[in-house]
Each structure stands twice: as structure tokens, then as C-alpha cells.
Design a protein around this motif. Sequence first.
Motif, short mmCIF file in Angstrom:
data_model
loop_
_atom_site.label_atom_id
_atom_site.label_comp_id
_atom_site.label_asym_id
_atom_site.label_seq_id
_atom_site.Cartn_x
_atom_site.Cartn_y
_atom_site.Cartn_z
N PRO A 240 0.81 -1.23 0.00
CA PRO A 240 0.00 0.00 0.00
C PRO A 240 0.84 1.28 0.00
O PRO A 240 0.50 2.24 -0.70
CB PRO A 240 -0.84 -0.13 1.28
CG PRO A 240 -0.90 -1.59 1.56
CD PRO A 240 0.41 -2.14 1.09
N ALA A 241 1.92 1.30 0.77
CA ALA A 241 2.75 2.51 0.82
C ALA A 241 3.40 2.78 -0.54
O ALA A 241 3.46 3.93 -0.99
CB ALA A 241 3.81 2.36 1.90
N THR A 242 3.86 1.72 -1.19
CA THR A 242 4.47 1.90 -2.51
C THR A 242 3.44 2.32 -3.55
O THR A 242 3.71 3.14 -4.43
CB THR A 242 5.16 0.60 -2.95
OG1 THR A 242 6.03 0.14 -1.91
CG2 THR A 242 5.97 0.82 -4.21
N ILE A 243 2.24 1.78 -3.45
CA ILE A 243 1.17 2.16 -4.37
C ILE A 243 0.85 3.65 -4.22
O ILE A 243 0.67 4.37 -5.20
CB ILE A 243 -0.07 1.29 -4.14
CG1 ILE A 243 0.21 -0.15 -4.54
CG2 ILE A 243 -1.27 1.83 -4.91
CD1 ILE A 243 -0.92 -1.10 -4.22
N ARG A 244 0.78 4.10 -2.97
CA ARG A 244 0.51 5.52 -2.73
C ARG A 244 1.63 6.39 -3.31
O ARG A 244 1.38 7.45 -3.88
CB ARG A 244 0.36 5.77 -1.23
CG ARG A 244 0.01 7.21 -0.89
CD ARG A 244 -0.22 7.38 0.61
NE ARG A 244 -0.55 8.74 0.94
CZ ARG A 244 -1.76 9.27 0.85
NH1 ARG A 244 -2.77 8.54 0.41
NH2 ARG A 244 -1.99 10.53 1.17
N HIS A 245 2.87 5.93 -3.17
CA HIS A 245 4.00 6.68 -3.72
C HIS A 245 3.89 6.75 -5.25
O HIS A 245 4.17 7.80 -5.85
CB HIS A 245 5.31 6.01 -3.32
CG HIS A 245 6.53 6.64 -3.93
ND1 HIS A 245 7.11 7.78 -3.43
CD2 HIS A 245 7.26 6.28 -5.02
CE1 HIS A 245 8.15 8.11 -4.18
NE2 HIS A 245 8.27 7.21 -5.15
N VAL A 246 3.49 5.65 -5.89
CA VAL A 246 3.35 5.64 -7.35
C VAL A 246 2.28 6.62 -7.80
O VAL A 246 2.48 7.39 -8.75
CB VAL A 246 3.04 4.21 -7.84
CG1 VAL A 246 2.65 4.22 -9.32
CG2 VAL A 246 4.22 3.29 -7.61
N PHE A 247 1.15 6.64 -7.11
CA PHE A 247 0.07 7.54 -7.50
C PHE A 247 0.45 9.01 -7.25
O PHE A 247 0.05 9.89 -8.01
CB PHE A 247 -1.21 7.20 -6.74
CG PHE A 247 -1.99 6.08 -7.36
CD1 PHE A 247 -2.72 6.29 -8.51
CD2 PHE A 247 -2.00 4.83 -6.79
CE1 PHE A 247 -3.44 5.27 -9.10
CE2 PHE A 247 -2.72 3.79 -7.36
CZ PHE A 247 -3.44 4.01 -8.52
N ASN A 248 1.20 9.27 -6.20
CA ASN A 248 1.59 10.65 -5.90
C ASN A 248 2.69 11.16 -6.82
O ASN A 248 2.88 12.37 -6.94
CB ASN A 248 2.06 10.76 -4.45
CG ASN A 248 0.91 10.62 -3.46
OD1 ASN A 248 -0.26 10.85 -3.81
ND2 ASN A 248 1.21 10.21 -2.24
N HIS A 249 3.42 10.26 -7.45
CA HIS A 249 4.52 10.66 -8.35
C HIS A 249 4.26 10.16 -9.76
O HIS A 249 5.18 9.76 -10.47
CB HIS A 249 5.86 10.12 -7.83
CG HIS A 249 6.24 10.65 -6.49
ND1 HIS A 249 5.73 10.14 -5.31
CD2 HIS A 249 7.09 11.65 -6.12
CE1 HIS A 249 6.24 10.80 -4.28
NE2 HIS A 249 7.06 11.72 -4.75
#
Length: 389
Positions: free
Chosen positions: A188-197
Motif C-alpha cells: 500500500p505505501a508503494t502504491i501511494r507513492h506511485v500515485f503521488n509521483h
Amino acid sequence: MQPYCDVYFCQLAGGAESSCNVPPLGATTARSLHPRSTALTAGVGRLQLQIRCWRVWAAMLFLAQLDEALGLSNFSNLVTHYIPAEQIELLTSKLPQTFTMPSPVMLLVWSIAAIFALAVLEQVKYQIGRMSKIGRLPGPTYTLPFLGGIVEMVQDPHKFWQRQRAYAFPGLSWNSIVTKFTVMVTDPATIRHVFNHNSKDTLLLDLHPNAKMILGTRNIAFMHGPDHKALRKSFLALFTRKALSMYVQQQDGIIRQHIAAWMEAQEANPGPVEVRDMVRDMNANTSQRVFVGPYLDDPKVAKKFTDAYLDMVKGFLTFPLKFPGTAVWRAMKGRQYILSVLEQAAIRSKERISEGAEPSCLLDFWTQQILKECQVWLCLLCLLCQLLD
């Protein structure tokens, strides 16, 4: 170009440059330079011209020989007509005298060797791409050349995703999908990072190979940057507590109706029943009610809408072939029909919300939010016009 080429051929034949009555290239501009640079400039210009002419004539003669060997056209006759005989004789001495076509066996061998080399280079590229700061990305040891995991994804999607999920222990894994190196994320944390960048300079989402053909290039899944963030921001009004409570009530009512109908059918005809299609119809009904609400009130349109959506789903479970009659083609046609229905629903929703009615579906909440934003911008525009006046 002909006079300068004559200069070159005179020099090549050993004749003096003056005998051709053509000034050397660069001589005019070289007169204003230093005496030492005059000869150097003229020599460099002459050398460049000689190289260009040599390439032109050599290429034409090579094509003529190739054409004569294959018997394709009269190109060789045209070349011999416009090029002097002494120049042809001089240049052909530099070229291969005969051109022989390789045998079919050699063509097959070289084709197989080229394909094998490309497959090896592809696997090497994937292994290099697996390297990261945290080590090698987990995933398959090797993939099917040129196709990757698309074959297993189409034949058995459940098995493919379960295996890919097992690879992604730290949240990341890799695979190749139709020559594309793909990183799959489950953390989940990596997914959020992908969406934010998500931008063209950092990370881009990579969907199914058929996604752009089915969903269209203007879909939100392919947007990035400020446009993507602005569109996501407009979705916030769709998931307030008031909106979510209404969605839950609508879904609960539809699900209870379907389950009651299933129980009645089971009492009338006892025995095993395949519930896959029944559950699919229930999900389609709940989604349509929540998203479009009362604007999909025609049973025939609703049935065709459901079939078109099913065609879109099937388009993601097949090979990326866009020909009339294929699953991808039917998926694209289904998308066009769905868009036409949604356009009419949006028009009706705008009329209803403009009259002051309360939202009854997700489309109404979105329409209400857009109308509010339009009113704000209209007020700002009027205020700006008053200040300018």
C-alpha cells in the motif's frame, strides 16, 4: 550537382581540375582568407564533395546491379543512360562484379539466428532491469520471448495473478508483458507513492496491453500531472459520508432483492445452480444503480448496457488483436455505446440538479460538484470584468 561531380571524376581519372572548367568548391569564399587557409579550405570542400559524389554514384550502381539480378524493373537501363560509360567502368571496378541471391536455406538460417539473438538480448535487458538498490526484483527467472506473461494471463488469469502475488514479497515484482518490462506493486505505501509521483518524468501506470484500445487514450488511467490531480480532486465530493450512506442503502436493497429471487427459484427447482452469471448480473445492477441511478430506466437500454460492459471485460482477457469480429473490436464498440448512454444520462442529471433536486446517484453528486465549481469561476470572471471596467 552534375558539374561538381564532373570535377571529381576528372580528378579521379587523373585529369587536371582546370580541364573541367569548373571552379573548385569553396574557392570564392577562400580568397578573402589568409593565403595559407585558402588551399586548406578549398581542399576540405573538395574532399567533402568527392565523398558525397562517390556515395551517390556507388549507391546508384549497386541498386542497378541488384535490380538487374532480380529483374524487377528498368532501373539499370536508366542508370546506364544518364551516367557516362567511363564513369560506370571506373566505379564498377570498385564494386562486386556479381550479385547472387542467398539460398532459401541460408535465409532461414539467418532468420532463425536473428530471432534467437533478439530473444537473448531481450532476456539480458530484463535481467539488467531487475537490478535495483534493494537487490534483484523478485519475479520469474525468464519469460517467454517477445510475449512474456500475456499467454498465461489470457489462458488462466487467476493462476497468473496468484503466482505474481507470491513473487511480490516486499511489495514489488516484475514480469514482461508483450516486450514491456513491467513492475507490479502490492504494497500500500508503494502504491501511494506511485500515485503521488505519477508523471511522464517519474512513473507512468502501465495497464493491460488492450487498455488504450478499449478505454481510449483520454481515460483517467493514462492521465498524469496537473490534469490527473485536478480530475481526482473533483472526485472528493463523490465519497462524502452522505454519498457513501446513500450508496450503501441502494446496494443493500438491490442485493436483498436478488437473493430473495434466487431463493424463490431454488424452492421452485431444487438442485445445484451455477451462480456465476447470477452474481454478475447482481453486480451489474448494483453498479448501474449507484453510478447512473434513475437515468438508466429503459430495460432494453439497461440490458444492452450490461452486455456492452461484459464485452469490455472480455476484451481484457484476449490477445491484443484489433480486427472486426475479435473480442477487442467488440469491446471498443461496447465502449462507444456505453459512452453514448452516459452522455444522455449526464444531460438529464444536469437538468435535474439545476432545478434544485437532491442527488440520487454518483452522477448527481458529480454534476452538483461541477456546477458549483462553474458558478465559482463565473463569479470570479464577473468580478474581474467589473475591476477592468
